[in-house]
Design a protein around this motif. Structure first.
Motif, mmCIF file in Angstrom:
data_model
loop_
_atom_site.group_PDB
_atom_site.id
_atom_site.type_symbol
_atom_site.label_atom_id
_atom_site.label_comp_id
_atom_site.label_asym_id
_atom_site.label_seq_id
_atom_site.Cartn_x
_atom_site.Cartn_y
_atom_site.Cartn_z
ATOM 1 N N LEU A 125 0.833 -1.193 0.000
ATOM 2 C CA LEU A 125 0.000 0.000 0.000
ATOM 3 C C LEU A 125 0.873 1.250 0.000
ATOM 4 C CD1 LEU A 125 -2.738 1.427 0.220
ATOM 5 C CD2 LEU A 125 -2.541 1.198 2.697
ATOM 6 N N ARG A 126 1.917 1.249 0.804
ATOM 7 C CA ARG A 126 2.827 2.393 0.820
ATOM 8 C C ARG A 126 3.511 2.579 -0.531
ATOM 9 N NH1 ARG A 126 6.629 1.528 5.483
ATOM 10 N NH2 ARG A 126 5.456 -0.281 6.138
ATOM 11 N N HIS A 127 3.916 1.470 -1.148
ATOM 12 C CA HIS A 127 4.538 1.560 -2.473
ATOM 13 C C HIS A 127 3.528 2.029 -3.519
ATOM 14 C CE1 HIS A 127 8.398 -0.005 -1.369
ATOM 15 N NE2 HIS A 127 7.873 -1.126 -0.891
ATOM 16 N N GLY A 128 2.284 1.588 -3.382
ATOM 17 C CA GLY A 128 1.254 1.995 -4.332
ATOM 18 C C GLY A 128 0.924 3.468 -4.245
ATOM 19 N N LEU A 129 0.958 4.005 -3.049
ATOM 20 C CA LEU A 129 0.666 5.425 -2.890
ATOM 21 C C LEU A 129 1.791 6.302 -3.432
ATOM 22 C CD1 LEU A 129 -0.919 5.415 0.673
ATOM 23 C CD2 LEU A 129 -2.089 5.741 -1.516
ATOM 24 N N ARG A 130 3.023 5.789 -3.418
ATOM 25 C CA ARG A 130 4.166 6.561 -3.898
ATOM 26 C C ARG A 130 4.506 6.283 -5.361
ATOM 27 N NH1 ARG A 130 8.644 5.266 0.396
ATOM 28 N NH2 ARG A 130 7.650 3.267 0.117
ATOM 29 N N ALA A 131 3.825 5.350 -5.992
ATOM 30 C CA ALA A 131 4.188 4.928 -7.349
ATOM 31 C C ALA A 131 3.883 6.018 -8.369
ATOM 32 C CB ALA A 131 3.435 3.659 -7.725
ATOM 33 N N GLY A 132 4.685 6.017 -9.408
ATOM 34 C CA GLY A 132 4.479 6.948 -10.503
ATOM 35 C C GLY A 132 3.383 6.456 -11.438
ATOM 36 N N VAL A 133 3.151 7.211 -12.487
ATOM 37 C CA VAL A 133 2.050 6.912 -13.397
ATOM 38 C C VAL A 133 2.253 5.577 -14.108
ATOM 39 C CG1 VAL A 133 0.836 7.708 -15.447
ATOM 40 C CG2 VAL A 133 1.564 9.345 -13.723
ATOM 41 N N GLY A 134 3.449 5.276 -14.563
ATOM 42 C CA GLY A 134 3.682 4.074 -15.340
ATOM 43 C C GLY A 134 3.623 2.781 -14.550
ATOM 44 N N GLU A 135 3.929 2.833 -13.284
ATOM 45 C CA GLU A 135 3.998 1.603 -12.481
ATOM 46 C C GLU A 135 2.889 1.502 -11.438
ATOM 47 O OE1 GLU A 135 7.272 3.272 -9.305
ATOM 48 O OE2 GLU A 135 7.940 2.138 -11.033
ATOM 49 N N ARG A 136 1.936 2.386 -11.495
ATOM 50 C CA ARG A 136 0.886 2.418 -10.476
ATOM 51 C C ARG A 136 0.023 1.161 -10.485
ATOM 52 N NH1 ARG A 136 -1.777 7.727 -10.954
ATOM 53 N NH2 ARG A 136 0.142 8.390 -9.987
ATOM 54 N N THR A 137 -0.351 0.676 -11.674
ATOM 55 C CA THR A 137 -1.247 -0.473 -11.756
ATOM 56 C C THR A 137 -0.603 -1.716 -11.157
ATOM 57 O OG1 THR A 137 -2.217 0.453 -13.749
ATOM 58 C CG2 THR A 137 -2.641 -1.850 -13.319
ATOM 59 N N ASP A 138 0.668 -1.948 -11.435
ATOM 60 C CA ASP A 138 1.345 -3.123 -10.882
ATOM 61 C C ASP A 138 1.401 -3.069 -9.362
ATOM 62 O OD1 ASP A 138 1.827 -4.313 -13.342
ATOM 63 O OD2 ASP A 138 3.694 -3.202 -13.621
ATOM 64 N N ARG A 139 1.652 -1.910 -8.823
ATOM 65 C CA ARG A 139 1.729 -1.770 -7.359
ATOM 66 C C ARG A 139 0.372 -2.019 -6.714
ATOM 67 N NH1 ARG A 139 7.118 -1.294 -5.748
ATOM 68 N NH2 ARG A 139 8.192 -0.120 -7.347
ATOM 69 N N TRP A 140 -0.693 -1.495 -7.320
ATOM 70 C CA TRP A 140 -2.016 -1.694 -6.738
ATOM 71 C C TRP A 140 -2.486 -3.138 -6.900
ATOM 72 C CZ3 TRP A 140 -3.866 1.160 -3.170
ATOM 73 C CH2 TRP A 140 -3.533 2.501 -3.104
ATOM 74 N N LEU A 141 -2.108 -3.793 -7.985
ATOM 75 C CA LEU A 141 -2.452 -5.204 -8.134
ATOM 76 C C LEU A 141 -1.715 -6.063 -7.108
ATOM 77 C CD1 LEU A 141 -2.623 -5.645 -11.993
ATOM 78 C CD2 LEU A 141 -4.505 -5.837 -10.370
ATOM 79 N N ALA A 142 -0.478 -5.723 -6.808
ATOM 80 C CA ALA A 142 0.259 -6.451 -5.770
ATOM 81 C C ALA A 142 -0.401 -6.241 -4.411
ATOM 82 C CB ALA A 142 1.710 -5.980 -5.734
ATOM 83 N N PHE A 143 -0.840 -5.020 -4.143
ATOM 84 C CA PHE A 143 -1.548 -4.736 -2.893
ATOM 85 C C PHE A 143 -2.840 -5.547 -2.805
ATOM 86 C CE2 PHE A 143 -5.023 -2.135 -1.080
ATOM 87 C CZ PHE A 143 -4.678 -2.248 0.249
ATOM 88 N N ALA A 144 -3.630 -5.539 -3.882
ATOM 89 C CA ALA A 144 -4.897 -6.267 -3.877
ATOM 90 C C ALA A 144 -4.678 -7.768 -3.736
ATOM 91 C CB ALA A 144 -5.679 -5.964 -5.150
ATOM 92 N N ASP A 145 -3.630 -8.285 -4.359
ATOM 93 C CA ASP A 145 -3.325 -9.711 -4.275
ATOM 94 C C ASP A 145 -3.038 -10.122 -2.833
ATOM 95 O OD1 ASP A 145 -2.686 -12.305 -4.883
ATOM 96 O OD2 ASP A 145 -0.742 -11.834 -5.748
ATOM 97 N N HIS A 146 -2.208 -9.356 -2.149
ATOM 98 C CA HIS A 146 -1.891 -9.695 -0.766
ATOM 99 C C HIS A 146 -3.077 -9.462 0.155
ATOM 100 C CE1 HIS A 146 2.477 -9.163 -1.971
ATOM 101 N NE2 HIS A 146 2.348 -10.420 -1.606
ATOM 102 N N LEU A 147 -3.842 -8.412 -0.106
ATOM 103 C CA LEU A 147 -4.982 -8.116 0.758
ATOM 104 C C LEU A 147 -6.069 -9.178 0.646
ATOM 105 C CD1 LEU A 147 -5.939 -5.962 2.750
ATOM 106 C CD2 LEU A 147 -7.213 -4.936 0.867
ATOM 107 N N VAL A 148 -6.313 -9.681 -0.551
ATOM 108 C CA VAL A 148 -7.325 -10.728 -0.732
ATOM 109 C C VAL A 148 -6.829 -12.051 -0.161
ATOM 110 C CG1 VAL A 148 -8.538 -12.064 -2.491
ATOM 111 C CG2 VAL A 148 -8.427 -9.610 -2.677
ATOM 112 N N GLY A 149 -5.525 -12.232 -0.083
ATOM 113 C CA GLY A 149 -4.980 -13.468 0.477
ATOM 114 C C GLY A 149 -5.201 -13.611 1.969
ATOM 115 N N VAL A 150 -5.378 -12.504 2.668
ATOM 116 C CA VAL A 150 -5.577 -12.564 4.121
ATOM 117 C C VAL A 150 -6.877 -13.293 4.471
ATOM 118 C CG1 VAL A 150 -5.897 -11.195 6.213
ATOM 119 C CG2 VAL A 150 -4.163 -10.532 4.553
#
Length: 95
Positions: free
Chosen positions: A26-51
């Motif tokens: 989540l911290r990486h997703g909030l700081r991500a630039g325009v080009g890499e934002r989607t990958d960071r948010w997908l990684a966040f969602a993947d880990h969050l749904v795994g809980v």
């Protein structure tokens, strides 16, 4: 300690690790630039749904696990599509 209890604790430990990873992502997703934002948010969602998925498996709530997998399926599919597209766009490196 019998095997199901050990499995339950291992799944709960995995859920805790995924929760910590989701906070980090989540911290990486909030700081991500325009080009890499989607990958960071997908990684966040993947880990969050795994809980909840690991927690549902730990307690034997298979119905809840299936509901969580319905939510997780688009995240998994979209990550797979993005990874395949990135591989296709990457130039081949000569040996």
């Amino acid at each position: 300690m019998d095997a199901p209890v050990v499995g339950r604790w291992l799944l709960l430990a995995l859920a805790l690790i995924q929760l910590v990873s989701s906070v980090r992502d989540l911290r990486h997703g909030l700081r991500a630039g325009v080009g890499e934002r989607t990958d960071r948010w997908l990684a966040f969602a993947d880990h969050l749904v795994g809980v909840p998925a690991c927690t549902a498996l730990a307690f034997g709530w298979l119905e809840l696990f299936l509901y969580v997998m319905v939510v997780a399926a688009p995240v998994f599919i979209w990550r797979l599509v993005r990874n395949l597209r990135a591989r296709r766009r990457a130039p081949a490196h000569p040996l």
